[in-house]
Enzyme design. Sequence first.
Site, PDB file in Angstrom:
ATOM      1  CG  ASP A  95       5.437  -9.128  -0.513  1.00 54.05           C
ATOM      2  OD1 ASP A  95       4.766  -8.351   0.205  1.00 54.05           O
ATOM      3  OD2 ASP A  95       5.052  -9.493  -1.635  1.00 54.05           O
ATOM      4  CD  GLU A 117       0.661 -13.646  -0.579  1.00 52.09           C
ATOM      5  OE1 GLU A 117      -0.391 -13.429  -1.188  1.00 52.09           O
ATOM      6  OE2 GLU A 117       1.277 -12.751   0.059  1.00 52.09           O
ATOM      7  CD  GLU A 131       6.315  -4.130  -1.453  1.00 53.85           C
ATOM      8  OE1 GLU A 131       5.583  -3.390  -0.784  1.00 53.85           O
ATOM      9  OE2 GLU A 131       7.055  -3.701  -2.379  1.00 53.85           O
ATOM     10  CG  HIS A 214      -0.726   0.738  -1.725  1.00 47.61           C
ATOM     11  ND1 HIS A 214      -1.522  -0.144  -2.405  1.00 47.61           N
ATOM     12  CD2 HIS A 214       0.269  -0.004  -1.182  1.00 47.61           C
ATOM     13  CE1 HIS A 214      -1.041  -1.371  -2.277  1.00 47.61           C
ATOM     14  NE2 HIS A 214       0.057  -1.313  -1.536  1.00 47.61           N
ATOM     15  NE  ARG A 216       8.146   2.084   0.175  1.00 46.38           N
ATOM     16  CZ  ARG A 216       8.608   3.034   0.974  1.00 46.38           C
ATOM     17  NH1 ARG A 216       9.284   4.039   0.455  1.00 46.38           N
ATOM     18  NH2 ARG A 216       8.416   2.977   2.277  1.00 46.38           N
ATOM     19  CG  HIS A 247      -1.654   4.140   1.670  1.00 48.50           C
ATOM     20  ND1 HIS A 247      -0.693   4.686   2.490  1.00 48.50           N
ATOM     21  CD2 HIS A 247      -1.508   2.796   1.784  1.00 48.50           C
ATOM     22  CE1 HIS A 247       0.005   3.720   3.060  1.00 48.50           C
ATOM     23  NE2 HIS A 247      -0.473   2.560   2.648  1.00 48.50           N
TER      24      HIS A 247
END
Length: 379
Positions: A95, A117, A131, A214, A216, A247
């Site tokens: 994604d 996936e 995503e 990590h 958002r 990250h």
Amino acid sequence: MRICVTIGTRPEAIKMAPVARAFLQDDRFETQILLTGQHKEMVEQVMRLFELQGDRDLAIMQPGQTLTDITCRSLTGLGELFAEIQPHLVLVQGDTTTAFAAALAAFYQQIPVGHVEAGLRTDNLYSPFPEEANRRLISQVTQLHFAPTDLAVVNLQKSGVMGEVHQTGNTVIDALLAVAAKNPPCPIAPLAGTATAGRSLDWSAGPVILATVHRRENWGDPLTEIADGFLGLLDRFPDLSLVLPLHRNPTVREPLIGKLGPHDRVFLTEPLDYSALIGAMQRSTLILTDSGGLQEEAPSLGKPVLVLRDTTERPEAIAAGTAKLIGTATADIVREASLLLSDRAAYEAMAHAANPFGDGQAAARIVQAVAAWLAQRSS
């Protein structure tokens, strides 16, 4: 039969590596690996580990790049490559913005898309962002959907997608089992300027939490709550250590360094390469993460996972009891992790639950399905 495997980020590289290797080892296919460069160094680590090389690299990564930048540069660059190569199928994974751009670029040239996936859903368009939208959009232009679980198949059917749906298991288990069998080492090199810089972590000295953060949706206040939760656990358990590979995005790493760097049992590191990450999972006691991949991988190693999110597109892990969704509030993090660190029965119940994500044979099933589908189209 010409196949293009597209990769942009480290998670894509990990989950596509078994697929790419399976196609490259099959004489029926002419396979090319196309890299966008959305993640550069982290993808290169994975490619070396699985002895793979990219045939083309768009090298799109730039400082401060936006989602629009990534999408536009990937769409243009991949469109040109597809026009040159004329593949019979383009494979995308998951994604990411690279996966979305690759699927759209293939669709614009009427090249069939295979989605590895496929079928993950939270039913919240902005969580995770971007995503959830990416994977839904990819599903609408895909001809071969490779769903990892029963639920993913149901999600695709409910979405009314066109094309064939194949349940394969998740290719991340293929990758995990191949690397874990080697019992990889996990050297920890804490960042300079932190309290543990220059020290080695003694994995046997006490329980160790492995954490990754990590996403958002966790930037800003949630990140502060998470860091405070980690500090609360370290205060409560004096023999506990925390390993947190950071990250590279400064929006994530700088607040975590500021909050956690001064603590003498926090080991902040640069991102671990994939083999070292698996070594860390094997040696850790408990995993706290907002990563989708770790929710799938850790149960195969018998490690409970506490998910630092409010939603997950992997409810199979929650239902199976291998993971628990706990959000980002400091009090919730301290309470839920403390239970597993102090109650052996609660810990064992999660550690011994069966992994719902696959048996390590997903890549072979994908190759078989692609070969049958392309043969049928050409007959």
